[in-house]
Scaffold this active site. Structure first.
Site, mmCIF file in Angstrom:
data_model
loop_
_atom_site.group_PDB
_atom_site.id
_atom_site.type_symbol
_atom_site.label_atom_id
_atom_site.label_comp_id
_atom_site.label_asym_id
_atom_site.label_seq_id
_atom_site.Cartn_x
_atom_site.Cartn_y
_atom_site.Cartn_z
ATOM 1 N N HIS A 1 -5.329 -3.649 5.697
ATOM 2 C CA HIS A 1 -4.970 -3.920 4.300
ATOM 3 C C HIS A 1 -6.158 -4.511 3.543
ATOM 4 C CE1 HIS A 1 -2.806 -4.926 0.712
ATOM 5 N NE2 HIS A 1 -3.197 -6.190 0.824
ATOM 6 N N ASP B 1 0.842 -1.215 0.000
ATOM 7 C CA ASP B 1 0.000 0.000 0.000
ATOM 8 C C ASP B 1 0.871 1.257 0.000
ATOM 9 O OD1 ASP B 1 -2.269 -1.659 0.211
ATOM 10 O OD2 ASP B 1 -1.981 -1.805 2.367
HETATM 11 P P1 NAD Z 1 -0.170 -18.374 -5.293
HETATM 12 O O1 NAD Z 1 -1.341 -19.285 -5.394
HETATM 13 O O2 NAD Z 1 0.558 -18.028 -6.540
HETATM 14 O O3 NAD Z 1 0.895 -18.982 -4.290
HETATM 15 C C1 NAD Z 1 0.539 -19.420 -3.025
HETATM 16 C C2 NAD Z 1 1.454 -20.565 -2.645
HETATM 17 O O4 NAD Z 1 1.066 -21.009 -1.351
HETATM 18 C C3 NAD Z 1 1.369 -21.776 -3.590
HETATM 19 O O5 NAD Z 1 2.656 -22.128 -4.058
HETATM 20 C C4 NAD Z 1 0.778 -22.864 -2.713
HETATM 21 O O6 NAD Z 1 1.249 -24.166 -3.023
HETATM 22 C C5 NAD Z 1 1.239 -22.412 -1.341
HETATM 23 N N1 NAD Z 1 0.506 -23.043 -0.242
HETATM 24 C C6 NAD Z 1 -0.791 -23.397 -0.178
HETATM 25 N N2 NAD Z 1 -1.028 -23.997 0.998
HETATM 26 C C7 NAD Z 1 0.130 -24.015 1.677
HETATM 27 C C8 NAD Z 1 0.517 -24.495 2.943
HETATM 28 N N3 NAD Z 1 -0.345 -25.116 3.753
HETATM 29 N N4 NAD Z 1 1.796 -24.343 3.321
HETATM 30 C C9 NAD Z 1 2.688 -23.726 2.520
HETATM 31 N N5 NAD Z 1 2.379 -23.243 1.315
HETATM 32 C C10 NAD Z 1 1.113 -23.397 0.904
HETATM 33 O O7 NAD Z 1 -0.678 -17.052 -4.555
HETATM 34 P P2 NAD Z 1 0.089 -15.648 -4.455
HETATM 35 O O8 NAD Z 1 -0.317 -14.795 -5.583
HETATM 36 O O9 NAD Z 1 1.514 -15.888 -4.196
HETATM 37 O O10 NAD Z 1 -0.617 -15.019 -3.138
HETATM 38 C C11 NAD Z 1 -0.423 -15.593 -1.860
HETATM 39 C C12 NAD Z 1 -1.215 -14.835 -0.801
HETATM 40 O O11 NAD Z 1 -0.711 -13.509 -0.672
HETATM 41 C C13 NAD Z 1 -2.707 -14.667 -1.114
HETATM 42 O O12 NAD Z 1 -3.440 -14.886 0.067
HETATM 43 C C14 NAD Z 1 -2.827 -13.214 -1.548
HETATM 44 O O13 NAD Z 1 -4.111 -12.692 -1.327
HETATM 45 C C15 NAD Z 1 -1.798 -12.578 -0.642
HETATM 46 N N6 NAD Z 1 -1.331 -11.248 -1.059
HETATM 47 C C16 NAD Z 1 -1.126 -10.317 -0.082
HETATM 48 C C17 NAD Z 1 -0.660 -9.073 -0.400
HETATM 49 C C18 NAD Z 1 -0.417 -8.048 0.680
HETATM 50 O O14 NAD Z 1 -0.269 -6.866 0.354
HETATM 51 N N7 NAD Z 1 -0.311 -8.419 1.935
HETATM 52 C C19 NAD Z 1 -0.399 -8.747 -1.739
HETATM 53 C C20 NAD Z 1 -0.610 -9.701 -2.712
HETATM 54 C C21 NAD Z 1 -1.089 -10.971 -2.365
HETATM 55 C C1 LMR Z 2 -3.055 -6.484 -3.031
HETATM 56 O O1 LMR Z 2 -3.299 -5.461 -2.392
HETATM 57 O O2 LMR Z 2 -2.623 -6.460 -4.198
HETATM 58 C C2 LMR Z 2 -3.233 -7.828 -2.367
HETATM 59 O O3 LMR Z 2 -3.845 -7.705 -1.116
HETATM 60 C C3 LMR Z 2 -3.878 -8.846 -3.229
HETATM 61 C C4 LMR Z 2 -5.322 -8.575 -3.507
HETATM 62 O O4 LMR Z 2 -6.144 -9.458 -3.261
HETATM 63 O O5 LMR Z 2 -5.649 -7.492 -4.017
#
Ligand code: NAD
Ligand code: LMR
Length: 324
Positions: free
Chosen positions: A177, A150
């Protein structure tokens, strides 16, 4: 010996995040955990000629060795959004994933700095906190919800409007967030904005995640910008802990770790004295949260944003804190 574990290391965020962490001279051991594919990711990264050793660990049977004695655990594990979903819609699947990873950390790396990326961050951070409390190893100074994306977005979006270099634009973004809980404090920038600019920028910062979800059209949410932001945050936590560098980052924390002034500022800004988690500017130190800054002066426009943020955040926190 600094050990960093990435949980969810084979994912869209996990892989580029691990690549960025591999570049840091502060890391001695980069441990990659996922339920799939980490041997390949680890073999690939291990050829990069920086000092850290890379190990890959797959599945619950290898979680203990992956996480044991980590100094930092970064968690981007779990499912991302698809168009039409809110971050809260992810709770059903991600809450259990985060709880199980936190349980392993509480048992095998109770002193680790926990950097939680998995959504919904507003609820997953209280989940981690409750697990650590249950294991009698809770230190609220060491558990962080990563809201750095953010801050990164706010800097980029404002710099585009003002024709500035983003490195000179540091926006304080507090609250939580997700959508309305994300509160950018543009009035503290010392810039003037038209009402139209203010509305557009505020909306873009709050809903920037939706832009990426829509553009990826079913293939997930922000990964590369999140890896950039997550690495920045984790490496700043390390810089402060290992090198004693003073760094301030906004991050979502248990207000038990915040100063009375900062807590009071949350009460005043939101009009709610029951909020227990909030993102604030945090000075990082050897034990994580060293000090917290109060929110500071806000405009009438921002006062309304804070009220809306507080109302939504309250439910998100309660949902996470009561999850077993
Ligand atoms: P993704 O599906 O590409 O990757 C997630 C990974 O987690 C996969 O490799 C999967 O195998 C793994 N996984 C699933 N269960 C698991 C477990 N029990 N133990 C270990 N690993 C496990 O998803 P992504 O795009 O990398 O996003 C991951 C998370 O991050 C989502 O929840 C998304 O909403 C969040 N996110 C947060 C922010 C933020 O600003 N905080 C920003 C973007 C995404
Ligand atoms: C973001 O802000 O990009 C992440 O929290 C992923 C989402 O779900 O938007």
């Amino acid at each position: 010996m600094v050990k960093v574990t990435v949980c969810g290391a084979a994912g869209g965020i996990g892989q580029p995040l691990s690549l960025l962490l591999k570049q840091s001279p502060l890391v001695d051991h980069l441990s990659l955990y996922d339920i799939v594919n980490t041997p390949g990711v680890a073999a690939d990264l291990s050829h990069i000629n920086t000092k850290s050793k890379v190990t890959g660990h797959v599945g619950a049977d290898q979680l203990e060795e992956a996480i044991k004695d980590s100094d930092i655990v970064v968690i981007p594990a779990g499912v991302p959004r698809k168009p039409g979903m809110t971050r809260d819609d992810l709770f059903k699947i991600n809450a259990g994933i985060v709880r199980d990873l936190a349980t392993a950390a509480a048992k095998f790396a109770p002193k680790a700095f926990m950097c939680i990326i998995s959504n919904p961050v507003n609820s997953t951070v209280p989940i981690v906190a409750e697990v650590f409390k249950k294991h009698n190893v809770y230190d609220p100074r060491r558990i962080f919800g990563v809201t750095t994306l953010d801050i990164v977005r706010a800097s980029r979006f404002v710099s585009e409007v003002k024709g500035k270099d983003p490195k000179d634009v540091n926006v304080t973004v507090v609250g939580g967030h997700s959508g309305n809980t994300i509160v950018p404090i543009l009035s503290q920038l010392g810039e003037s904005f038209t009402q139209e600019e203010l509305d557009a920028l505020t909306h873009r910062i709050q809903f920037g995640g939706d832009e990426v979800v829509k553009a990826k059209d079913g293939a997930g949410s922000a990964t590369l910008s999140m890896a950039f932001a997550g690495a920045r945050f984790a490496l700043n936590v390390l810089e402060a802990a290992v090198k004693g560098t003073s760094v301030t980052e906004c991050t979502y924390i248990d207000l038990a770790a915040a100063s009375p002034e900062a807590v009071q500022s949350v009460k005043e800004a939101t009009g709610d004295d029951s909020l227990t988690y909030f993102s604030l500017p945090v000075e990082l130190g050897p034990d994580g949260v060293k000090s917290t800054l109060p929110i500071g002066a806000i405009s009438d426009y921002e006062k309304k944003l804070f009220a809306a943020a507080g109302a939504e955040l309250k439910g998100n926190i309660a949902k996470g804190a009561s999850f077993q």
